[in-house]
Scaffold this active site. Structure first.
Site, PDB file in Angstrom:
ATOM      1  N   SER A  36     -12.702   4.570   4.665  1.00 22.70           N
ATOM      2  CA  SER A  36     -13.332   4.187   5.931  1.00 22.70           C
ATOM      3  C   SER A  36     -14.560   5.056   6.161  1.00 22.70           C
ATOM      4  CB  SER A  36     -12.342   4.349   7.091  1.00 22.70           C
ATOM      5  OG  SER A  36     -11.535   3.184   7.198  1.00 22.70           O
TER       6      SER A  36
ATOM      7  N   ASP B  20       0.856  -1.192   0.000  1.00 20.06           N
ATOM      8  CA  ASP B  20       0.000   0.000   0.000  1.00 20.06           C
ATOM      9  C   ASP B  20       0.893   1.243   0.000  1.00 20.06           C
ATOM     10  OD1 ASP B  20      -2.410   1.423   0.241  1.00 20.06           O
ATOM     11  OD2 ASP B  20      -2.332   1.397   2.436  1.00 20.06           O
TER      12      ASP B  20
ATOM     13  N   HIS C 219      -7.787  10.080   3.790  1.00 20.16           N
ATOM     14  CA  HIS C 219      -7.245   9.099   4.745  1.00 20.16           C
ATOM     15  C   HIS C 219      -7.520   9.477   6.205  1.00 20.16           C
ATOM     16  CE1 HIS C 219      -4.634   7.977   1.229  1.00 20.16           C
ATOM     17  NE2 HIS C 219      -4.994   6.794   1.663  1.00 20.16           N
ATOM     18  N   GLY C 220      -7.597   8.462   7.048  1.00 18.63           N
ATOM     19  CA  GLY C 220      -7.662   8.680   8.491  1.00 18.63           C
ATOM     20  C   GLY C 220      -9.080   8.753   9.034  1.00 18.63           C
TER      21      GLY C 220
ATOM     22  N   ASN D 277     -10.229   0.658  -0.244  1.00 18.19           N
ATOM     23  CA  ASN D 277      -9.265   0.540   0.859  1.00 18.19           C
ATOM     24  C   ASN D 277      -9.871   0.972   2.186  1.00 18.19           C
ATOM     25  OD1 ASN D 277      -7.511  -0.025  -1.211  1.00 18.19           O
ATOM     26  ND2 ASN D 277      -6.012   1.537  -0.667  1.00 18.19           N
ATOM     27  N   ILE D 278      -9.774   0.086   3.158  1.00 16.43           N
ATOM     28  CA  ILE D 278     -10.341   0.350   4.485  1.00 16.43           C
ATOM     29  C   ILE D 278      -9.314  -0.021   5.550  1.00 16.43           C
ATOM     30  CG2 ILE D 278     -12.167  -0.303   6.114  1.00 16.43           C
ATOM     31  CD1 ILE D 278     -13.921  -0.927   3.579  1.00 16.43           C
TER      32      ILE D 278
ATOM     33  N   HIS E 183      -9.024   4.946  -2.304  1.00 16.52           N
ATOM     34  CA  HIS E 183      -8.354   4.969  -1.001  1.00 16.52           C
ATOM     35  C   HIS E 183      -9.227   5.757  -0.026  1.00 16.52           C
ATOM     36  CE1 HIS E 183      -4.157   3.487  -1.812  1.00 16.52           C
ATOM     37  NE2 HIS E 183      -4.749   3.398  -2.995  1.00 16.52           N
TER      38      HIS E 183
HETATM   39  P1  13P Z   1      -8.834   4.915   5.576  1.00 16.21           P
HETATM   40  O1  13P Z   1      -7.910   5.749   6.417  1.00 16.21           O
HETATM   41  O2  13P Z   1     -10.033   5.672   5.174  1.00 16.21           O
HETATM   42  O3  13P Z   1      -9.141   3.613   6.211  1.00 16.21           O
HETATM   43  O4  13P Z   1      -8.051   4.592   4.201  1.00 16.21           O
HETATM   44  C1  13P Z   1      -7.130   3.530   4.125  1.00 16.21           C
HETATM   45  C2  13P Z   1      -6.322   3.574   2.890  1.00 16.21           C
HETATM   46  O5  13P Z   1      -6.609   4.262   1.922  1.00 16.21           O
HETATM   47  C3  13P Z   1      -5.156   2.693   2.830  1.00 16.21           C
HETATM   48  O6  13P Z   1      -4.418   2.897   1.667  1.00 16.21           O
HETATM   49  O1  G3H Z   2      -3.278   4.962   3.724  1.00 19.77           O
HETATM   50  C1  G3H Z   2      -2.638   4.599   4.712  1.00 19.77           C
HETATM   51  C2  G3H Z   2      -3.028   3.384   5.447  1.00 19.77           C
HETATM   52  O2  G3H Z   2      -4.117   3.634   6.306  1.00 19.77           O
HETATM   53  C3  G3H Z   2      -1.842   2.839   6.175  1.00 19.77           C
HETATM   54  O3  G3H Z   2      -1.555   3.605   7.288  1.00 19.77           O
HETATM   55  O4  G3H Z   2       0.822   4.284   7.045  1.00 19.77           O
HETATM   56  O5  G3H Z   2      -0.293   4.249   9.285  1.00 19.77           O
HETATM   57  O6  G3H Z   2       0.277   2.112   8.097  1.00 19.77           O
HETATM   58  P1  G3H Z   2      -0.098   3.559   7.958  1.00 19.77           P
HETATM   59 ZN    ZN Z   3      -4.485   4.904   0.929  1.00 23.85          ZN
END
Ligand code: 13P
Ligand code: G3H
Ligand code: ZN
Length: 322
Positions: free
Chosen positions: A227, A83, A181-182, A267-268, A224
């Site tokens: 969530s 990822d 993200h997040g 992606n979750i 991506h």
């Molecule tokens: P979330 O932070 O919305 O779960 O996205 C995860 C992600 O895109 C990982 O690549």
């Molecule tokens: O997009 C990022 C994913 O949620 C992975 O997160 O870099 O904290 O492992 P991380």
């Molecule tokens: Zn991502």
């Protein structure tokens, strides 16, 4: 069956109007929670590993955990994916080290440079039977310690996608249509509030997705930052000593709709983190005397499993598709 690439999964997902869940893995309980749900629901799955996950758990441990899941779930297709690969070297290390899919994320670079880096990864990956996800456009939020503010995020420009895919040879494309993200995907100022006072985020840009799909017929698109930040888990965290005000995610109906269109991988990660953290916080509040990690990781793993089951059945539509 052994680890697979995403090629077959995406072909069927595109034709069937559903999406494959791509869940981030960092430890044994997360791998088990995800794959037990996928096995019981007969769903293909992408297990993905970030640069941060490799730094935390070590490449070999993660590969071996995923191999254990493959042995335990021989009836479902499982792909092992990098990822947000930050550079050629990280992608090469994963290709050489047993991954079946990598993402090269050069989306923060100028267009020509993104093409150049992506093409180099594609050449190496394809020579080794590995598929490549690339990205055009910039999501807001935090990924691998890099924070992109909402104002610096930019939607994918549909007029760029044909040239990008033709010149890079990538196998799937992550696009920016308003996901992030997040757990804090949007500021309160970007949202409205519903009658319960919960923040309602701005809708995804389905016009951008549809324009991209028109220009790339049959080509798998990736989302991506998808969530949904379940408010029950945010409440569980806040009721048990946490402090996560105004955490807000992508409404699940919008993800379901994206899955019916050209989006083949969703992606979750954050949702699973919220489930794990909420469960563990609640456990300790209820049992302040307990100290055996197995006792609090067991319900955390069980709740990850139920959350993944819900995603497979109600959001992604991939249950029964293995
Ligand atoms: P979330 O932070 O919305 O779960 O996205 C995860 C992600 O895109 C990982 O690549
Ligand atoms: O997009 C990022 C994913 O949620 C992975 O997160 O870099 O904290 O492992 P991380
Ligand atoms: Zn991502």
């Amino acid at each position: 069956m052994p680890l697979v690439t995403t090629t077959e999964m995406f072909k069927k997902a595109y034709a069937g109007g559903y999406a494959i869940g791509a869940f981030n893995v960092n430890n044994m309980e997360i791998v088990q929670g995800i794959t037990e749900a996928c096995r019981e629901e007969k769903a293909p799955v992408v297990l993905q590993v970030s640069k941060g996950a490799r730094a935390y758990a070590n490449h070999t441990y993660l590969v071996k955990l995923v191999e254990a899941a493959v042995a335990e779930c021989p009836e479902i297709p499982i792909a092992l994916h990098l990822d947000h690969g930050p550079d050629f070297e990280t992608c090469k290390s994963c290709i050489d080290g047993g991954f079946t899919s990598v993402m090269i994320d050069a989306s923060s670079k100028p267009f020509a440079e993104n093409i150049e880096i992506t093409r180099k990864v594609v050449e190496y990956a394809h020579d080794h039977g590995v598929v490549v996800e690339a990205e055009l456009g910039t999501l807001a939020g935090i990924e691998d310690e890099v924070k992109v503010d909402a104002h610096a995020a930019s939607y994918t420009r549909p007029e760029e996608v044909e040239e990008f895919v033709a010149k890079t040879g990538c196998d799937s494309l992550a696009i920016a249509i308003g996901t992030s993200h997040g757990a804090y995907k949007f500021t309160a100022a970007q949202c409205t509030r519903n009658e319960k006072g919960i923040l309602v985020p701005p809708p995804l840009r389905f016009d951008v997705l549809e324009e991209v799909s028109k220009r790339l017929p049959g080509f798998p698109i990736v989302l991506h930052g998808s969530s949904s930040v379940p408010q029950d888990y945010v409440k569980m965290i806040n009721d048990n000593g946490g402090k996560m005000p105004d955490a807000v995610g992508i409404p699940e109906e919008q993800l379901r709709h994206a899955a019916e269109l050209s989006v083949c991988k969703i992606n979750i990660d954050s949702d699973l983190r919220l489930a794990m953290t909420g469960t563990i916080r609640a456990f300790f509040n209820e049992h302040p005397d307990k100290f055996d990690p197995r006792e609090y990781l067991k319900p955390a793993r069980a709740n990850i499993k139920e959350l993944v089951r819900h995603k497979l059945v109600d959001v992604l539509g991939c249950a029964g598709k293995a």
